[in-house]
Design a protein around this motif. Structure first.
Motif, PDB file in Angstrom:
ATOM      1  N   ASP A   1       0.847  -1.180   0.000  1.00  0.00           N
ATOM      2  CA  ASP A   1       0.000   0.000   0.000  1.00  0.00           C
ATOM      3  C   ASP A   1       0.889   1.238   0.000  1.00  0.00           C
ATOM      4  OD1 ASP A   1      -1.865   1.940   0.271  1.00  0.00           O
ATOM      5  OD2 ASP A   1      -2.402   1.482   2.344  1.00  0.00           O
ATOM      6  N   HIS A   2       0.936   1.925  -1.135  1.00  0.00           N
ATOM      7  CA  HIS A   2       1.737   3.153  -1.242  1.00  0.00           C
ATOM      8  C   HIS A   2       0.853   4.380  -1.034  1.00  0.00           C
ATOM      9  CE1 HIS A   2       5.288   1.059  -2.374  1.00  0.00           C
ATOM     10  NE2 HIS A   2       4.820   0.641  -3.519  1.00  0.00           N
ATOM     11  N   SER A   3      -0.004   4.336  -0.042  1.00  0.00           N
ATOM     12  CA  SER A   3      -0.896   5.473   0.214  1.00  0.00           C
ATOM     13  C   SER A   3      -0.110   6.660   0.752  1.00  0.00           C
ATOM     14  CB  SER A   3      -1.986   5.074   1.209  1.00  0.00           C
ATOM     15  OG  SER A   3      -1.417   4.747   2.465  1.00  0.00           O
ATOM     16  N   HIS A   4      -0.718   7.818   0.720  1.00  0.00           N
ATOM     17  CA  HIS A   4      -0.036   9.066   1.107  1.00  0.00           C
ATOM     18  C   HIS A   4       0.471   9.011   2.546  1.00  0.00           C
ATOM     19  CE1 HIS A   4      -1.378  11.532  -2.412  1.00  0.00           C
ATOM     20  NE2 HIS A   4      -2.199  10.503  -2.508  1.00  0.00           N
TER      21      HIS A   4
ATOM     22  N   LYS B   1      12.267   3.414  -4.504  1.00  0.00           N
ATOM     23  CA  LYS B   1      13.336   2.998  -3.592  1.00  0.00           C
ATOM     24  C   LYS B   1      12.821   1.984  -2.582  1.00  0.00           C
ATOM     25  CE  LYS B   1      16.912   4.825  -0.525  1.00  0.00           C
ATOM     26  NZ  LYS B   1      17.499   6.037   0.092  1.00  0.00           N
ATOM     27  N   ILE B   2      11.617   2.233  -2.042  1.00  0.00           N
ATOM     28  CA  ILE B   2      11.021   1.304  -1.086  1.00  0.00           C
ATOM     29  C   ILE B   2      10.777  -0.044  -1.745  1.00  0.00           C
ATOM     30  CG2 ILE B   2       8.915   0.812   0.221  1.00  0.00           C
ATOM     31  CD1 ILE B   2       8.762   3.833   0.814  1.00  0.00           C
ATOM     32  N   LYS B   3      10.192  -0.011  -2.952  1.00  0.00           N
ATOM     33  CA  LYS B   3       9.899  -1.260  -3.662  1.00  0.00           C
ATOM     34  C   LYS B   3      11.187  -2.031  -3.960  1.00  0.00           C
ATOM     35  CE  LYS B   3       9.098  -1.613  -8.036  1.00  0.00           C
ATOM     36  NZ  LYS B   3       8.571  -1.457  -9.410  1.00  0.00           N
ATOM     37  N   SER B   4      12.232  -1.297  -4.367  1.00  0.00           N
ATOM     38  CA  SER B   4      13.514  -1.939  -4.665  1.00  0.00           C
ATOM     39  C   SER B   4      14.104  -2.591  -3.421  1.00  0.00           C
ATOM     40  CB  SER B   4      14.479  -0.897  -5.234  1.00  0.00           C
ATOM     41  OG  SER B   4      15.743  -1.464  -5.470  1.00  0.00           O
ATOM     42  N   ASN B   5      14.022  -1.909  -2.279  1.00  0.00           N
ATOM     43  CA  ASN B   5      14.553  -2.459  -1.034  1.00  0.00           C
ATOM     44  C   ASN B   5      13.758  -3.683  -0.575  1.00  0.00           C
ATOM     45  OD1 ASN B   5      16.640  -0.603  -0.779  1.00  0.00           O
ATOM     46  ND2 ASN B   5      15.415   0.840   0.390  1.00  0.00           N
ATOM     47  N   ILE B   6      12.437  -3.621  -0.717  1.00  0.00           N
ATOM     48  CA  ILE B   6      11.611  -4.769  -0.341  1.00  0.00           C
ATOM     49  C   ILE B   6      11.913  -5.952  -1.259  1.00  0.00           C
ATOM     50  CG2 ILE B   6       9.245  -5.654  -0.229  1.00  0.00           C
ATOM     51  CD1 ILE B   6       8.351  -2.877   0.659  1.00  0.00           C
ATOM     52  N   LEU B   7      12.083  -5.668  -2.549  1.00  0.00           N
ATOM     53  CA  LEU B   7      12.422  -6.734  -3.504  1.00  0.00           C
ATOM     54  C   LEU B   7      13.746  -7.383  -3.141  1.00  0.00           C
ATOM     55  CD1 LEU B   7      11.536  -8.187  -6.089  1.00  0.00           C
ATOM     56  CD2 LEU B   7      12.709  -6.418  -7.407  1.00  0.00           C
ATOM     57  N   GLN B   8      14.708  -6.573  -2.676  1.00  0.00           N
ATOM     58  CA  GLN B   8      15.999  -7.115  -2.256  1.00  0.00           C
ATOM     59  C   GLN B   8      15.856  -8.001  -1.025  1.00  0.00           C
ATOM     60  OE1 GLN B   8      18.907  -6.808  -4.013  1.00  0.00           O
ATOM     61  NE2 GLN B   8      19.534  -8.402  -2.563  1.00  0.00           N
TER      62      GLN B   8
ATOM     63  N   ILE C   1       9.861 -12.726   5.808  1.00  0.00           N
ATOM     64  CA  ILE C   1       9.866 -11.540   4.946  1.00  0.00           C
ATOM     65  C   ILE C   1       8.963 -10.462   5.520  1.00  0.00           C
ATOM     66  CG2 ILE C   1       9.105 -10.678   2.690  1.00  0.00           C
ATOM     67  CD1 ILE C   1      10.091 -13.404   1.542  1.00  0.00           C
ATOM     68  N   ALA C   2       7.772 -10.853   5.979  1.00  0.00           N
ATOM     69  CA  ALA C   2       6.828  -9.897   6.566  1.00  0.00           C
ATOM     70  C   ALA C   2       7.457  -9.189   7.765  1.00  0.00           C
ATOM     71  CB  ALA C   2       5.542 -10.610   6.980  1.00  0.00           C
ATOM     72  N   ASN C   3       8.131  -9.948   8.624  1.00  0.00           N
ATOM     73  CA  ASN C   3       8.761  -9.357   9.808  1.00  0.00           C
ATOM     74  C   ASN C   3       9.882  -8.389   9.424  1.00  0.00           C
ATOM     75  OD1 ASN C   3       7.086 -10.840  11.506  1.00  0.00           O
ATOM     76  ND2 ASN C   3       8.521 -12.543  11.684  1.00  0.00           N
ATOM     77  N   LYS C   4      10.657  -8.748   8.397  1.00  0.00           N
ATOM     78  CA  LYS C   4      11.758  -7.884   7.968  1.00  0.00           C
ATOM     79  C   LYS C   4      11.246  -6.591   7.347  1.00  0.00           C
ATOM     80  CE  LYS C   4      15.399 -11.331   7.320  1.00  0.00           C
ATOM     81  NZ  LYS C   4      16.322 -11.980   6.356  1.00  0.00           N
ATOM     82  N   ILE C   5      10.153  -6.688   6.579  1.00  0.00           N
ATOM     83  CA  ILE C   5       9.583  -5.482   5.976  1.00  0.00           C
ATOM     84  C   ILE C   5       9.062  -4.547   7.064  1.00  0.00           C
ATOM     85  CG2 ILE C   5       7.787  -4.562   4.458  1.00  0.00           C
ATOM     86  CD1 ILE C   5       7.965  -7.158   2.846  1.00  0.00           C
ATOM     87  N   VAL C   6       8.396  -5.123   8.073  1.00  0.00           N
ATOM     88  CA  VAL C   6       7.865  -4.315   9.181  1.00  0.00           C
ATOM     89  C   VAL C   6       9.005  -3.603   9.908  1.00  0.00           C
ATOM     90  CG1 VAL C   6       6.746  -4.426  11.437  1.00  0.00           C
ATOM     91  CG2 VAL C   6       5.773  -5.680   9.514  1.00  0.00           C
ATOM     92  N   MET C   7      10.108  -4.313  10.130  1.00  0.00           N
ATOM     93  CA  MET C   7      11.251  -3.720  10.839  1.00  0.00           C
ATOM     94  C   MET C   7      11.899  -2.606  10.012  1.00  0.00           C
ATOM     95  SD  MET C   7      13.122  -7.024  12.578  1.00  0.00           S
ATOM     96  CE  MET C   7      14.483  -6.004  13.138  1.00  0.00           C
ATOM     97  N   LYS C   8      11.992  -2.828   8.696  1.00  0.00           N
ATOM     98  CA  LYS C   8      12.689  -1.882   7.837  1.00  0.00           C
ATOM     99  C   LYS C   8      11.813  -0.695   7.443  1.00  0.00           C
ATOM    100  CE  LYS C   8      16.270  -2.239   4.340  1.00  0.00           C
ATOM    101  NZ  LYS C   8      16.968  -3.133   3.390  1.00  0.00           N
ATOM    102  N   PHE C   9      10.524  -0.963   7.216  1.00  0.00           N
ATOM    103  CA  PHE C   9       9.599   0.081   6.788  1.00  0.00           C
ATOM    104  C   PHE C   9       8.329   0.019   7.639  1.00  0.00           C
ATOM    105  CE2 PHE C   9      11.981  -1.277   2.993  1.00  0.00           C
ATOM    106  CZ  PHE C   9      12.631  -0.092   2.694  1.00  0.00           C
ATOM    107  N   PRO C  10       8.402   0.470   8.881  1.00  0.00           N
ATOM    108  CA  PRO C  10       7.254   0.353   9.795  1.00  0.00           C
ATOM    109  C   PRO C  10       6.014   1.122   9.344  1.00  0.00           C
ATOM    110  CG  PRO C  10       8.976   1.732  10.749  1.00  0.00           C
ATOM    111  CD  PRO C  10       9.560   1.107   9.532  1.00  0.00           C
ATOM    112  N   LYS C  11       6.188   2.129   8.465  1.00  0.00           N
ATOM    113  CA  LYS C  11       5.044   2.927   8.026  1.00  0.00           C
ATOM    114  C   LYS C  11       4.352   2.354   6.790  1.00  0.00           C
ATOM    115  CE  LYS C  11       6.720   7.318   9.881  1.00  0.00           C
ATOM    116  NZ  LYS C  11       7.047   8.736   9.567  1.00  0.00           N
ATOM    117  N   ILE C  12       4.979   1.356   6.163  1.00  0.00           N
ATOM    118  CA  ILE C  12       4.398   0.763   4.971  1.00  0.00           C
ATOM    119  C   ILE C  12       3.438  -0.361   5.351  1.00  0.00           C
ATOM    120  CG2 ILE C  12       4.914  -0.623   2.917  1.00  0.00           C
ATOM    121  CD1 ILE C  12       5.575   2.264   2.542  1.00  0.00           C
TER     122      ILE C  12
END
Length: 214
Positions: free
Chosen positions: A83-86, A102-109, A153-164
């Motif tokens: 969700d790339h909401s405002h 940049k966020i999408k690229s980091n999550i893909l990595q 993966i879900a846990n890592k995304i939450v840690m790296k991008f808590p607002k996403i």
């Protein structure tokens, strides 16, 4: 890094180190370029598979085999819906396309790294609002490993991008590359319905949706 524990490097030694570091840097650049090209080709093949954009199964199987990915086995698709909401793009809430990319690229990595040791590897495709993946799942053991990977993966995304905010959906397992499109559609539905039922940051299996599968 040079440790001069016994003696100092002379001028020739320093020149040798400088030349060697340049060669090593060029090798890293070369390997990175090869890896990025492979990722891109895998993504293009996956886009054709989940879109049903191929005439011959043999041809698409042959293309995947060049990248050491076997399509003649049980396959399953997962979707990470982002969700790339405002409200998720920082304190100012501005929709910045560069930030999104940049966020999408980091999550893909993060996803690429998680699947490096997965049996048979993974085909991954980064889209504007999701990351799609195709993996093997021929046994109950592999199903357990896959679920753990997606949770990791879900846990890592939450840690790296808590607002996403995001949700992960997993389709049904099918044999035959032509059925992969259905698994993708199921995974997309599981991500969407799972978020409505359980909120974001969860992994939802299509087969666990019960009557909502209809």
């Amino acid at each position: 890094v040079i440790i001069e524990s016994c003696s100092q490097l002379d001028e020739i030694g320093l020149i040798a180190v400088e030349r060697a570091s340049t060669i090593i840097a060029l090798q890293f650049v070369k390997e990175k370029a090869v890896l990025e090209t492979e990722y891109q080709i895998r993504g293009e093949i996956l886009e054709d598979i989940i879109g049903g954009n191929f005439k011959s199964e043999k041809e698409i199987i042959r293309r995947a085999s060049y990248l050491s990915f076997n399509l003649n086995t049980s396959l399953v698709v997962f979707v990470i819906a982002i969700d790339h909401s405002h409200s998720n793009l920082g304190s100012r809430g501005r929709r910045d396309e560069k930030t999104i990319q940049k966020i999408k690229s980091n999550i893909l990595q993060v996803v690429h790294s998680a699947f490096r040791d997965y049996p048979g590897g993974a085909m991954l495709l980064g889209k504007s609002e999701s990351i799609n993946g195709l993996v093997h799942q021929a046994s109950d053991d592999e199903a357990s490993v896959l679920h753990r990977k997606l949770t990791e993966i879900a846990n890592k995304i939450v840690m790296k991008f808590p607002k996403i905010k995001f949700s992960i959906g997993l389709g049904s397992v099918f044999n035959g590359v032509r059925n992969t499109k259905q698994s993708f559609e199921e995974a997309t539905a599981a991500a969407r319905i799972g978020r409505i039922m359980r909120g974001p940051f969860n992994v939802t299996l299509f087969e666990d949706l019960g009557p909502y599968r209809f």
